[in-house]
Design an enzyme around this catalytic site. Structure first.
Site, PDB file in Angstrom:
ATOM      1  N   TYR A  64       0.853  -1.189   0.000  1.00  0.00           N
ATOM      2  CA  TYR A  64       0.000   0.000   0.000  1.00  0.00           C
ATOM      3  C   TYR A  64       0.885   1.234   0.000  1.00  0.00           C
ATOM      4  O   TYR A  64       1.852   1.308   0.762  1.00  0.00           O
ATOM      5  CB  TYR A  64      -0.909   0.035   1.240  1.00  0.00           C
ATOM      6  CG  TYR A  64      -2.358   0.012   0.823  1.00  0.00           C
ATOM      7  CD1 TYR A  64      -2.876   1.053   0.050  1.00  0.00           C
ATOM      8  CD2 TYR A  64      -3.197  -1.045   1.155  1.00  0.00           C
ATOM      9  CE1 TYR A  64      -4.189   1.019  -0.386  1.00  0.00           C
ATOM     10  CE2 TYR A  64      -4.507  -1.079   0.721  1.00  0.00           C
ATOM     11  CZ  TYR A  64      -5.007  -0.043  -0.055  1.00  0.00           C
ATOM     12  OH  TYR A  64      -6.286  -0.082  -0.486  1.00  0.00           O
ATOM     13  N   GLU A  66      -0.455   4.848  -0.548  1.00  0.00           N
ATOM     14  CA  GLU A  66      -1.261   6.064  -0.782  1.00  0.00           C
ATOM     15  C   GLU A  66      -0.414   7.312  -0.609  1.00  0.00           C
ATOM     16  O   GLU A  66       0.462   7.355   0.248  1.00  0.00           O
ATOM     17  CB  GLU A  66      -2.443   6.110   0.188  1.00  0.00           C
ATOM     18  CG  GLU A  66      -3.558   5.170  -0.216  1.00  0.00           C
ATOM     19  CD  GLU A  66      -4.767   5.303   0.698  1.00  0.00           C
ATOM     20  OE1 GLU A  66      -4.816   6.227   1.520  1.00  0.00           O
ATOM     21  OE2 GLU A  66      -5.660   4.450   0.567  1.00  0.00           O
ATOM     22  N   ASP A 241      -6.328  15.292 -24.107  1.00  0.00           N
ATOM     23  CA  ASP A 241      -6.401  13.866 -23.798  1.00  0.00           C
ATOM     24  C   ASP A 241      -5.746  13.131 -24.974  1.00  0.00           C
ATOM     25  O   ASP A 241      -6.360  12.935 -26.014  1.00  0.00           O
ATOM     26  CB  ASP A 241      -7.863  13.458 -23.632  1.00  0.00           C
ATOM     27  CG  ASP A 241      -8.031  11.979 -23.337  1.00  0.00           C
ATOM     28  OD1 ASP A 241      -7.038  11.233 -23.418  1.00  0.00           O
ATOM     29  OD2 ASP A 241      -9.172  11.564 -23.032  1.00  0.00           O
ATOM     30  N   THR A 270      -3.517   7.374 -21.819  1.00  0.00           N
ATOM     31  CA  THR A 270      -3.404   5.970 -21.428  1.00  0.00           C
ATOM     32  C   THR A 270      -1.966   5.582 -21.757  1.00  0.00           C
ATOM     33  O   THR A 270      -1.270   6.305 -22.467  1.00  0.00           O
ATOM     34  CB  THR A 270      -4.324   5.054 -22.267  1.00  0.00           C
ATOM     35  OG1 THR A 270      -3.942   5.162 -23.638  1.00  0.00           O
ATOM     36  CG2 THR A 270      -5.784   5.426 -22.116  1.00  0.00           C
ATOM     37  N   LYS A 273      -2.134   2.188 -25.436  1.00  0.00           N
ATOM     38  CA  LYS A 273      -2.578   2.264 -26.839  1.00  0.00           C
ATOM     39  C   LYS A 273      -1.343   2.448 -27.725  1.00  0.00           C
ATOM     40  O   LYS A 273      -0.478   1.588 -27.699  1.00  0.00           O
ATOM     41  CB  LYS A 273      -3.624   3.364 -26.973  1.00  0.00           C
ATOM     42  CG  LYS A 273      -4.874   3.060 -26.120  1.00  0.00           C
ATOM     43  CD  LYS A 273      -5.989   4.074 -26.275  1.00  0.00           C
ATOM     44  CE  LYS A 273      -7.144   3.734 -25.343  1.00  0.00           C
ATOM     45  NZ  LYS A 273      -8.223   4.752 -25.410  1.00  0.00           N
ATOM     46  N   ARG A 279      -1.519  -1.592 -19.390  1.00  0.00           N
ATOM     47  CA  ARG A 279      -2.828  -0.942 -19.301  1.00  0.00           C
ATOM     48  C   ARG A 279      -2.804   0.047 -18.131  1.00  0.00           C
ATOM     49  O   ARG A 279      -2.664  -0.362 -16.985  1.00  0.00           O
ATOM     50  CB  ARG A 279      -3.874  -2.037 -19.071  1.00  0.00           C
ATOM     51  CG  ARG A 279      -5.306  -1.645 -19.158  1.00  0.00           C
ATOM     52  CD  ARG A 279      -6.168  -2.868 -19.441  1.00  0.00           C
ATOM     53  NE  ARG A 279      -5.908  -3.344 -20.793  1.00  0.00           N
ATOM     54  CZ  ARG A 279      -6.404  -2.783 -21.890  1.00  0.00           C
ATOM     55  NH1 ARG A 279      -7.234  -1.769 -21.803  1.00  0.00           N
ATOM     56  NH2 ARG A 279      -6.076  -3.237 -23.086  1.00  0.00           N
TER      57      ARG A 279
HETATM   58  C1  LIG Z   1      -9.206   5.074 -24.531  1.00  0.00           C
HETATM   59  C2  LIG Z   1      -9.494   6.468 -24.149  1.00  0.00           C
HETATM   60  C3  LIG Z   1      -9.787   6.817 -22.823  1.00  0.00           C
HETATM   61  C4  LIG Z   1     -10.037   5.796 -21.743  1.00  0.00           C
HETATM   62  O1  LIG Z   1      -8.995   4.983 -21.410  1.00  0.00           O
HETATM   63  P1  LIG Z   1      -9.230   3.758 -20.398  1.00  0.00           P
HETATM   64  O2  LIG Z   1      -7.843   3.317 -20.078  1.00  0.00           O
HETATM   65  O3  LIG Z   1     -10.023   2.742 -21.124  1.00  0.00           O
HETATM   66  O4  LIG Z   1      -9.929   4.281 -19.202  1.00  0.00           O
HETATM   67  C5  LIG Z   1      -9.947   8.148 -22.524  1.00  0.00           C
HETATM   68  N1  LIG Z   1      -9.839   9.088 -23.466  1.00  0.00           N
HETATM   69  C6  LIG Z   1      -9.583   8.795 -24.751  1.00  0.00           C
HETATM   70  C7  LIG Z   1      -9.492   9.891 -25.757  1.00  0.00           C
HETATM   71  C8  LIG Z   1      -9.416   7.470 -25.147  1.00  0.00           C
HETATM   72  O5  LIG Z   1      -9.194   7.175 -26.428  1.00  0.00           O
END
Ligand SMILES: *Cc1c(COP(=O)(O)O)cnc(C)c1O
Length: 478
Positions: A64, A66, A241, A270, A273, A279
């Site tokens: 843990y 935090e 994002d 993320t 991707k 992940r």
């Molecule tokens: C995939 C994605 C997310 C979410 O990601 P997770 O890891 O599935 O929570 C958020 N914003 C955008 C633009 C994405 O393509």
């Protein structure tokens, strides 16, 4: 032939799991088999390296921790501190960021951390100052209720879903849509491209606290310098994002005005991707938001996942190698080749093409829905996903599009010549797909009929193609 250390590591790990619950070991093995066999065009997926995968499975998960590195609520966190520090150090160097917060468990979590950090910096802190209070704990019940209502009544401007935006950019099914009064910007009805003048006009009218840029299904680059100008003019914070295209930023394909980190105050992503890591999620920001972002746990996040931060550090270290820049460029070259291959066979693409890792097909030209196209392709061994197109006549469920992405196939080593073959397979399947009908003869937007023999023929060709580019070649005998 000698067995590689990676093979031994996975073989031994699976043996240990098998002794406790064979069904789980079986599912892990089957997943490797499925991944190896499939022609994966899911734009949001990739293949993390064996080193990244191995960094996740260990006792760092037992601790843990935090808080943040150097400031924990629990004792004995020095190894987790090391892991978090190394991951943040690599992330800052990789992206040229002032600050990196590597704890978010996913992209959605990273966005939540960013939203609450912006709200804390721009709404909560000024309110505390006005009331002469040091902390929210010092506020009277009435002042706290007033502040809570202000926090819950802010405005956010994000990209519309059918133009390629994400649910977390202020849409009702996600908590961001419940937190914020949201308006969204679309794309030009003719070119289907982002119209910066229209976004600016909307921002002046709506006066949002936050402008979010970024997408999951827009096949073009964004000029983040222009988005920042718009945000500055109306006093909004620009949040980018980059969940989908972080790999193209890390790989220096998106630079200058296209670099989100150099242009936005706060950037979320993320790591699994196009960045090809474990992940997870991350927030990058400037000094203004640093202290707020660092309070992500326990504000909106559960305890940090030490093993996942370790894997992020490995992924970031890999992405700092020159080979990753070649990879990122190849991802874009492959998307371009895939788009060209489809266009030359008469397919219709949203925005007419691509300049990132995404190709968004408008399959109405084949007389079918996105759901039918996705189903027919899957039956033929080509894995894609249905996706809305701007002003989609079939709505958000059945859709009229299929989203294709090249990060995964590029990781296997497929190049532009293979992309033309992939385009041929896709076009062949869709040309032979007809809309299905229900028992009463009505059109069924989810059912399809595929001409006989096509699925078998294309499946054989698809697996032949991917077998030429072995996945996880150093992992054998599992
Ligand atoms: C995939 C994605 C997310 C979410 O990601 P997770 O890891 O599935 O929570 C958020 N914003 C955008 C633009 C994405 O393509």
């Amino acid at each position: 032939m000698s067995t590689s250390p990676e093979s031994l590591a996975f073989q031994n790990a699976l043996q240990a799991v098998e002794a406790v619950e064979p069904r789980i070991a079986g599912a892990i093995r089957d997943e490797l088999h499925d991944q190896r066999e499939s022609l994966k065009l899911i734009a949001s997926e990739n293949y993390a390296s064996p080193a990244t995968l191995l960094a996740m499975g260990n006792w760092l998960s037992d601790k843990y921790a935090e808080g943040v590195s150097g400031h924990r609520f629990y004792a004995g966190c020095k190894n987790i501190d090391t892991v978090e520090d190394v991951a943040a150090e690599h992330a800052k160097a990789l992206f040229g960021a002032q600050h990196a917060y590597v704890q978010p468990h996913s992209g959605i979590d990273a966005n939540l951390v960013a939203y609450w950090s912006i709200l804390a910096a721009k709404v909560q802190s000024p309110a505390l100052e006005k009331l002469g209070a040091k902390s929210i704990k010092d506020l009277s019940e009435a002042d706290w209720e007033q502040l809570r209502s202000e926090l819950g009544n802010q405005r956010l401007l994000g990209m519309s879903l059918d133009a390629g935006g994400h649910l977390t950019h202020g849409f009702r099914p996600n908590i961001s849509g419940k937190m914020f009064y949201q308006h969204n910007y679309g794309t030009d009805p003719t070119t289907q491209l982002l119209d910066y003048d229209a976004v600016a006009a909307q921002a002046r009218e709506f006066k949002p606290l936050i402008i979010v840029a970024g997408y999951s299904a827009y096949p073009r680059r964004i000029n983040f310098a222009k988005m920042r100008e718009i945000a500055d003019e109306v006093g909004a914070t620009l949040m980018v994002d980059m969940a989908h295209f972080a790999g193209l930023v890390a790989g220096k394909v998106f630079t200058g005005d296209e670099d989100p980190v150099a242009n936005a105050q706060i950037v979320t992503t993320t790591t699994h991707k196009s960045l090809r890591g474990p992940r997870g999620g991350m927030v990058l920001c400037d000094e203004t938001f640093k202290d707020y972002v660092d309070q992500g746990c326990p504000m909106v996040l559960g305890g940090p996942l030490g093993h996942m931060m370790a894997a992020k550090a490995v992924c970031f270290a890999e992405a700092r190698q020159p080979a990753f820049q070649e990879y990122a460029q190849q991802v874009c070259d492959n998307a371009q080749a895939l788009a060209d291959g489809l266009l030359k066979r008469g397919a219709k693409l949203v925005t007419g093409g691509t300049d990132n890792h995404i190709v968004l097909m408008d399959v109405t030209s084949y007389g079918i829905t996105g759901a039918q196209a996705e189903g027919a392709l899957l039956e033929s061994g080509v894995v894609t996903n249905k996706n809305s197109v701007p002003n989609d006549p079939n709505g958000a469920w059945w859709t009229s599009g299929v989203r294709l992405g090249t990060p995964a196939l590029t990781s296997r080593g497929l190049g532009t010549a293979e992309m033309d073959q992939v385009a041929e397979l896709i076009d062949t399947v869709l040309k032979h797909t007809k809309a299905g009908v229900t028992k009463t003869g009505a059109q069924a937007k989810g059912k399809f009929e595929l001409a006989s023999g096509v699925a078998d023929d294309v499946s054989a060709k698809a697996s032949g193609l991917v077998r030429g580019f072995p996945l996880y070649p150093t992992v054998e005998g599992v």
